[in-house]
Design an enzyme around this catalytic site. Structure first.
Site, PDB file in Angstrom:
ATOM      1  N   ASP A  18      29.319  75.451 149.171  1.00 54.21           N
ATOM      2  CA  ASP A  18      30.301  75.133 151.014  1.00 54.21           C
ATOM      3  C   ASP A  18      31.765  75.130 151.258  1.00 54.21           C
ATOM      4  OD1 ASP A  18      30.441  73.238 153.541  1.00 54.21           O
ATOM      5  OD2 ASP A  18      31.391  71.723 152.009  1.00 54.21           O
ATOM      6  N   GLU A  55      27.709  78.419 153.255  1.00 51.12           N
ATOM      7  CA  GLU A  55      28.266  77.897 154.606  1.00 51.12           C
ATOM      8  C   GLU A  55      28.945  79.237 155.572  1.00 51.12           C
ATOM      9  OE1 GLU A  55      29.102  74.528 157.268  1.00 51.12           O
ATOM     10  OE2 GLU A  55      27.774  73.509 155.466  1.00 51.12           O
ATOM     11  N   ASP A 101      30.526  67.316 149.904  1.00 57.40           N
ATOM     12  CA  ASP A 101      29.766  68.280 149.925  1.00 57.40           C
ATOM     13  C   ASP A 101      29.181  69.556 148.381  1.00 57.40           C
ATOM     14  OD1 ASP A 101      33.725  69.375 151.084  1.00 57.40           O
ATOM     15  OD2 ASP A 101      33.530  67.574 150.546  1.00 57.40           O
TER      16      ASP A 101
END
Length: 199
Positions: free
Chosen positions: A12, A72, A145
């Site tokens: 992420d 992501e 996260d």
């Protein structure tokens, strides 16, 4: 490793906090290997943060030896500068993966959420809660996260698994259609050439 025995690294990306999650797939079983965050707020120089992201991802790859890399993809935002910085962070992580010849797969936040919870509008907390059930871990990490990164890795597994199932179904349908067509062609031939068929 076979296609049913592999390690997936999920990232992420972020220029203040970067999350990472690593899972092991063995058949239909999914196991949490590690999850955590890289805090970058102490580094004021943006480009030093980018270097730190590259170095950390490379270190994770050397340590856990993943077979596949998933990340992501940045979503469109109104703040152009923030988008630029996030894009650089993503690029640094991807570069580290490519440096180690890993296949790279990117997923939008909505795709990841939908893959994990069934809804693309789920909150980070809902994603974390579902991942606790899927991966059977008790404590939710301090920074979401980390669970976001785990979500990327799990999403990649679900997406590739779904693709393989769809591909298998398509092959079966094609074979059936081909056999049916072949049978119809033979029937047509017999009707047009009755004298050539011996009983």
């Amino acid at each position: 490793m076979s296609t049913t025995d592999k390690i997936i690294l999920g990232i992420d990306p972020g220029t203040v906090v970067m999350g990472y999650g690593i899972i092991h797939i063995n058949g239909n079983n999914m196991k949490l290997i590690s999850a955590g965050v890289l805090s970058l707020d102490k580094k004021e120089d943006h480009f030093l943060r980018i270097k730190e992201i590259f170095d950390t991802v490379e270190k994770l790859i050397r340590q856990y030896k993943p077979d596949e890399f998933s990340i992501e993809e940045p979503f469109f935002g109104k703040n152009v500068q923030s988008m630029l910085k996030l894009g650089r962070a993503q690029g640094a992580a991807i570069s580290a993966a490519l440096h180690h010849h890993l296949p790279v797969h990117g997923y939008s936040p909505r795709t990841i959420k939908k893959s994990i919870t069934g809804s693309g509008a789920s909150s980070k907390e809902q994603v974390a809660s579902m991942l606790r059930t899927i991966l059977k871990f008790e404590e939710t990490p301090k920074y979401l996260d980390a669970t976001d990164a785990l979500g990327v890795a799990v999403c990649h597994y679900f997406q590739t698994k779904s693709f393989k199932q769809e591909s298998s179904t398509s092959i079966i349908k094609t074979k059936k259609a081909s056999a049916k067509k072949s049978k119809a062609s033979w029937s047509t031939y017999i009707n047009k050439n009755p004298g050539r068929v011996k009983e």
